[in-house]
Scaffold this motif. Structure first.
Motif, PDB file in Angstrom:
ATOM      1  N   ALA A 177       4.790  -2.567  -3.099  1.00 54.71           N
ATOM      2  CA  ALA A 177       3.522  -3.226  -2.761  1.00 54.71           C
ATOM      3  C   ALA A 177       2.336  -2.383  -3.233  1.00 54.71           C
ATOM      4  O   ALA A 177       1.353  -2.905  -3.766  1.00 54.71           O
ATOM      5  CB  ALA A 177       3.438  -3.470  -1.262  1.00 54.71           C
ATOM      6  N   ALA A 178       2.433  -1.062  -3.029  1.00 52.67           N
ATOM      7  CA  ALA A 178       1.365  -0.176  -3.504  1.00 52.67           C
ATOM      8  C   ALA A 178       1.274  -0.219  -5.024  1.00 52.67           C
ATOM      9  O   ALA A 178       0.176  -0.169  -5.592  1.00 52.67           O
ATOM     10  CB  ALA A 178       1.631   1.252  -3.037  1.00 52.67           C
ATOM     11  N   GLY A 191      -1.782   8.099  -3.246  1.00 51.43           N
ATOM     12  CA  GLY A 191      -1.819   9.212  -2.308  1.00 51.43           C
ATOM     13  C   GLY A 191      -0.892   8.990  -1.132  1.00 51.43           C
ATOM     14  O   GLY A 191      -0.694   7.858  -0.695  1.00 51.43           O
ATOM     15  N   TYR A 192      -0.321  10.072  -0.637  1.00 57.10           N
ATOM     16  CA  TYR A 192       0.561  10.045   0.536  1.00 57.10           C
ATOM     17  C   TYR A 192       0.170  11.214   1.424  1.00 57.10           C
ATOM     18  O   TYR A 192       0.301  12.381   1.034  1.00 57.10           O
ATOM     19  CB  TYR A 192       2.020  10.153   0.086  1.00 57.10           C
ATOM     20  N   ILE A 250      -3.672   4.570  -0.933  1.00 57.78           N
ATOM     21  CA  ILE A 250      -3.294   5.718  -0.106  1.00 57.78           C
ATOM     22  C   ILE A 250      -2.429   5.272   1.065  1.00 57.78           C
ATOM     23  O   ILE A 250      -2.657   4.225   1.666  1.00 57.78           O
ATOM     24  CB  ILE A 250      -4.548   6.476   0.392  1.00 57.78           C
ATOM     25  N   TYR A 251      -1.431   6.104   1.371  1.00 53.02           N
ATOM     26  CA  TYR A 251      -0.534   5.821   2.497  1.00 53.02           C
ATOM     27  C   TYR A 251      -0.694   6.911   3.554  1.00 53.02           C
ATOM     28  O   TYR A 251      -0.158   8.006   3.411  1.00 53.02           O
ATOM     29  CB  TYR A 251       0.903   5.762   2.022  1.00 53.02           C
ATOM     30  N   PRO A 252      -1.439   6.642   4.637  1.00 52.57           N
ATOM     31  CA  PRO A 252      -1.518   7.594   5.741  1.00 52.57           C
ATOM     32  C   PRO A 252      -0.295   7.449   6.644  1.00 52.57           C
ATOM     33  O   PRO A 252      -0.301   6.668   7.601  1.00 52.57           O
ATOM     34  CB  PRO A 252      -2.809   7.198   6.461  1.00 52.57           C
ATOM     35  N   TYR A 253       0.757   8.172   6.326  1.00 56.22           N
ATOM     36  CA  TYR A 253       1.991   8.110   7.114  1.00 56.22           C
ATOM     37  C   TYR A 253       1.828   9.079   8.274  1.00 56.22           C
ATOM     38  O   TYR A 253       2.356  10.183   8.304  1.00 56.22           O
ATOM     39  CB  TYR A 253       3.189   8.475   6.244  1.00 56.22           C
ATOM     40  N   LEU A 273      -2.122   1.568   3.475  1.00 57.53           N
ATOM     41  CA  LEU A 273      -0.942   0.938   4.057  1.00 57.53           C
ATOM     42  C   LEU A 273      -0.753   1.415   5.485  1.00 57.53           C
ATOM     43  O   LEU A 273      -1.126   2.548   5.838  1.00 57.53           O
ATOM     44  CB  LEU A 273       0.322   1.284   3.259  1.00 57.53           C
ATOM     45  N   THR A 274      -0.133   0.595   6.320  1.00 61.20           N
ATOM     46  CA  THR A 274       0.149   0.986   7.700  1.00 61.20           C
ATOM     47  C   THR A 274       1.484   1.721   7.808  1.00 61.20           C
ATOM     48  O   THR A 274       2.414   1.428   7.064  1.00 61.20           O
ATOM     49  CB  THR A 274       0.212  -0.223   8.648  1.00 61.20           C
TER      50      THR A 274
END
Length: 364
Positions: A177-178, A191-192, A250-253, A273-274
């Motif tokens: 999806a990203a 980004g992660y 960006i993925y704020p995990y 992303l969630t």
């Protein structure tokens, strides 16, 4: 949520077990097939059924004790567990006792305290607190039902039940999806941002990056480990640095720091992303993709079985992308045929047409 995909027999180690969560963990394997092969599939009706479920202690009321290592007001992963439990308890006249922000070193004692309050079930929200399960055999906890949301290679014993999902399925599709977003906005860098540098966080990164490269083969991923899932200052600093380097998604995990990073990303025009819940269209920071693997969704299925008196101890329930309602991944505002492309990949993973573990291992 009521589909029983597979039952895992008791007294085995499940090496593929994963908590797809902020602060959870996994072993080196994330393959559901590997887990099933190692554990063996149990027949329907395996495990043991606590007497008098759901009022297992026969005191005329149903009380659920919830244990969480995180903040149950984090608007994300940890909160989803309690929100589902509250909704279910209120609808059925049950009582909920919540203890959150538990230090893993205090897990056993907190479990004992809940047992002394005569709860009918102890529900553990993440695998950091798996040591609490050792209290199940103690006299004060006799007869109590136990549930844990996934685990970190948790050894299945007759005293508890657990829900399993698998990192490669959800996170590969999250990366895909990203990748669709990067392709649309002409970006080449993702980004992660996550917390401690733990193996499960690295596994997430690997699957996420492989999914991105399925769409944008020459994409680059910038990874930052802040050391803390909830420290908003560190997370925001990391995200700012990544955005300055040119990340276009960006993925704020993360846990409690998720919204701070996403608000910054919103301000800079970078899609986010969630990490576990469906936030498409909700108030507050806006998300481009909801990666849904919240423990609350799995817990709701267990509570429904508990209500019916069919929740068995000593077995595990698997949830698979493309086969069950959750986990899943959704684009909040798809463009063109993005939504269909995403749905097709999810269906192909569910059917086995796409061998997701092989794709992650190959990095694309």
């Amino acid at each position: 949520m009521k589909n029983m995909v597979r039952v895992i027999a008791a007294s085995v180690i499940i090496p593929g077990l994963l908590v797809t969560a902020c602060g959870g963990g996994s072993s080196s394997s994330s393959s559901p097939s590997a887990a099933a092969a190692a554990a063996g599939a149990g027949a329907p009706g395996a495990g043991t059924l606590p007497a008098n479920e759901p009022d297992v202690n026969k005191d005329g009321k149903v009380v659920i004790g919830v244990m969480s290592p995180g903040d149950t007001k984090d608007k994300g992963y940890y909160q989803s567990f309690v929100d589902e439990a509250n909704t279910f308890a209120n609808a059925n006249g049950w009582k909920l006792v919540v203890v959150d922000k538990i230090n893993p070193a205090n897990a056993v004692q907190q479990a004992r305290n809940l047992c002394r309050q005569k709860v009918d079930m102890i529900a553990i929200g993440a695998s950091e607190l798996k040591d609490a399960l050792s209290a199940a055999k103690e006299p004060q906890c006799k007869g109590t039902a136990w549930y844990i949301s996934g685990g970190q290679g948790v050894t299945q014993t007759p005293e508890f039940t657990q829900s399993l999902d698998y990192i490669n399925e959800s996170l590969y599709v999250a990366g895909y999806a990203a990748g669709l977003i990067l392709k649309e906005n002409g970006g080449k860098k993702a980004g992660y941002v996550t917390g401690p540098d733990l193996q499960f966080a690295r596994d997430v990164a690997k699957a996420f990056e492989a999914g991105i490269k399925k769409v944008v083969p020459d994409a680059e991923m910038v990874t930052t480990y802040t050391g803390d899932f909830n420290d908003s200052g560190k997370a925001k600093e990391a995200a700012q640095a990544q955005i300055s380097q040119g990340v276009k998604v960006i993925y704020p995990y993360l846990g409690g720091a998720t919204d701070v990073v996403t608000q910054l990303a919103n301000d800079k025009g970078v899609p986010a992303l969630t990490p576990g819940t469906d936030r498409c269209g909700t108030p507050g920071p806006q998300y481009a993709v909801s990666v849904v693997f919240s423990p609350g969704a799995y817990f709701a299925g267990a509570l429904e079985d508990f209500k019916k008196g069919t929740l068995r101890m000593g077995v595990a329930r698997e949830w698979h992308l493309g086969k069950d309602p959750v986990p899943t991944v959704k684009l909040c505002k798809p463009i063109g045929d993005q939504d269909q492309q995403l749905k097709t990949l999810i269906q192909d993973i569910g059917s086995g047409k796409v061998k997701v573990d092989e794709a992650v291992a190959a990095g694309k």
